[in-house]
Motif scaffolding. Sequence first.
Motif, PDB file in Angstrom:
ATOM      1  N   PRO A 155       2.338  31.380  21.202  1.00  0.00           N
ATOM      2  CA  PRO A 155       1.740  30.635  22.315  1.00  0.00           C
ATOM      3  C   PRO A 155       0.235  30.854  22.442  1.00  0.00           C
ATOM      4  O   PRO A 155      -0.327  30.694  23.518  1.00  0.00           O
ATOM      5  CB  PRO A 155       2.485  31.205  23.523  1.00  0.00           C
ATOM      6  CG  PRO A 155       2.750  32.621  23.145  1.00  0.00           C
ATOM      7  CD  PRO A 155       2.998  32.618  21.650  1.00  0.00           C
ATOM      8  N   ASP A 156      -0.431  31.209  21.343  1.00  0.00           N
ATOM      9  CA  ASP A 156      -1.861  31.501  21.427  1.00  0.00           C
ATOM     10  C   ASP A 156      -2.549  31.084  20.133  1.00  0.00           C
ATOM     11  O   ASP A 156      -2.007  30.343  19.316  1.00  0.00           O
ATOM     12  CB  ASP A 156      -2.082  32.989  21.722  1.00  0.00           C
ATOM     13  CG  ASP A 156      -1.383  33.903  20.714  1.00  0.00           C
ATOM     14  OD1 ASP A 156      -1.251  33.511  19.540  1.00  0.00           O
ATOM     15  OD2 ASP A 156      -0.971  35.021  21.090  1.00  0.00           O
ATOM     16  N   ASP A 158      -2.264  20.770  30.554  1.00  0.00           N
ATOM     17  CA  ASP A 158      -2.176  22.227  30.653  1.00  0.00           C
ATOM     18  C   ASP A 158      -0.806  22.682  30.156  1.00  0.00           C
ATOM     19  O   ASP A 158       0.213  22.345  30.758  1.00  0.00           O
ATOM     20  CB  ASP A 158      -2.388  22.654  32.097  1.00  0.00           C
ATOM     21  CG  ASP A 158      -2.308  24.168  32.286  1.00  0.00           C
ATOM     22  OD1 ASP A 158      -2.266  24.901  31.270  1.00  0.00           O
ATOM     23  OD2 ASP A 158      -2.289  24.613  33.449  1.00  0.00           O
ATOM     24  N   GLY A 165       0.346  25.646  30.248  1.00  0.00           N
ATOM     25  CA  GLY A 165       0.770  26.842  30.957  1.00  0.00           C
ATOM     26  C   GLY A 165       2.080  26.715  31.713  1.00  0.00           C
ATOM     27  O   GLY A 165       2.969  27.575  31.573  1.00  0.00           O
ATOM     28  N   PRO A 166       2.272  25.669  32.532  1.00  0.00           N
ATOM     29  CA  PRO A 166       3.537  25.568  33.267  1.00  0.00           C
ATOM     30  C   PRO A 166       4.755  25.459  32.367  1.00  0.00           C
ATOM     31  O   PRO A 166       5.811  26.025  32.676  1.00  0.00           O
ATOM     32  CB  PRO A 166       3.336  24.292  34.104  1.00  0.00           C
ATOM     33  CG  PRO A 166       1.856  24.190  34.285  1.00  0.00           C
ATOM     34  CD  PRO A 166       1.269  24.685  32.998  1.00  0.00           C
ATOM     35  N   VAL A 217       5.002  26.669  29.262  1.00  0.00           N
ATOM     36  CA  VAL A 217       5.168  27.993  28.646  1.00  0.00           C
ATOM     37  C   VAL A 217       5.852  28.941  29.623  1.00  0.00           C
ATOM     38  O   VAL A 217       6.773  29.680  29.268  1.00  0.00           O
ATOM     39  CB  VAL A 217       3.813  28.547  28.185  1.00  0.00           C
ATOM     40  CG1 VAL A 217       3.928  30.016  27.782  1.00  0.00           C
ATOM     41  CG2 VAL A 217       3.264  27.730  27.023  1.00  0.00           C
ATOM     42  N   GLU A 218       5.417  28.893  30.883  1.00  0.00           N
ATOM     43  CA  GLU A 218       5.996  29.786  31.893  1.00  0.00           C
ATOM     44  C   GLU A 218       7.444  29.437  32.177  1.00  0.00           C
ATOM     45  O   GLU A 218       8.295  30.333  32.282  1.00  0.00           O
ATOM     46  CB  GLU A 218       5.187  29.696  33.181  1.00  0.00           C
ATOM     47  CG  GLU A 218       5.725  30.575  34.304  1.00  0.00           C
ATOM     48  CD  GLU A 218       4.953  30.404  35.600  1.00  0.00           C
ATOM     49  OE1 GLU A 218       5.430  30.905  36.634  1.00  0.00           O
ATOM     50  OE2 GLU A 218       3.884  29.765  35.587  1.00  0.00           O
ATOM     51  N   GLN A 275       8.656  31.373  27.923  1.00  0.00           N
ATOM     52  CA  GLN A 275       8.759  32.806  28.219  1.00  0.00           C
ATOM     53  C   GLN A 275      10.188  33.262  28.499  1.00  0.00           C
ATOM     54  O   GLN A 275      10.615  34.305  27.978  1.00  0.00           O
ATOM     55  CB  GLN A 275       7.813  33.165  29.363  1.00  0.00           C
ATOM     56  CG  GLN A 275       6.344  33.058  28.967  1.00  0.00           C
ATOM     57  CD  GLN A 275       5.383  33.316  30.109  1.00  0.00           C
ATOM     58  OE1 GLN A 275       5.782  33.438  31.277  1.00  0.00           O
ATOM     59  NE2 GLN A 275       4.100  33.391  29.801  1.00  0.00           N
TER      60      GLN A 275
END
Length: 265
Positions: free
Chosen positions: A90-91, A120, A122-123, A125-126, A130
Amino acid sequence: MTDAPFSFELLPGAAHSPVILHVPHAARSVPPEVRAGLVLDDAELARELDHITDAHTDQIAEAAAGRARVTPWRFVNRLSRLVVDPERFPDEREEMAAVGMGAVYTRTTHRAVLRAAGTDPGPLVERYFQPYARAMTEAVADRLAATGRAVIVDVHSYPSEPLPYELHGTGPRPPVCLGTDAFHTPPELLAAARAAFAGCGGTGLDSPFSGTYVPLEFYRRVAEVGALMVEIRRDTYLTEPGGPAGPGLSRLAASLAALVDTVSG
């Protein structure tokens, strides 16, 4: 956002089995809230799912588990990889991010726009990436605690002709490609896979796809975690790009079960 409890499933095997059949890319399901963020119309999305989905690999793993003398564990992604791809970093370490296919894809298999610029990740991935990573880490830790080792066998498929997103699509495309890792794929695991799939038309090594999936907690740290990626060329068992399975599925399941039996000892 809260965790997504139905986005993956751990199907128990025998208590003394070290093997986890990992099936990350078999599903076509895209939740409505994720679908809203894709720029494809319904017909375009259906075509993309035909190309990007490792169709029927969950059935291959299920049939293999049923045939194996020692039932392996199965960890199955129930959502499309268009939601998140649980096998990507994720990076910035993720090579596939160069073609818009990091943990959250922004491009399609044909390099068309999938998500609007500036989306984005991020949401997603979260919410999805994860929890999946945590659950897979726990599954591997459980096998280590129970048996002293864990063997992750990744079950994938790939098209007979390269798609534009492939970074290494010019090499051989054998009926079964075995992806390896110098740290996590011991010679005996590779030999077992070559023997198990010998009757499926032949195997190749690390082409057109290479590497293995190991949760980051163990990656290049814990040698007792073995890993192998099994990439099956789709024309050997289905009507491409994503049509119904044929008789090749049963043969592949039997070969995968043979690998599981050898690895289980």
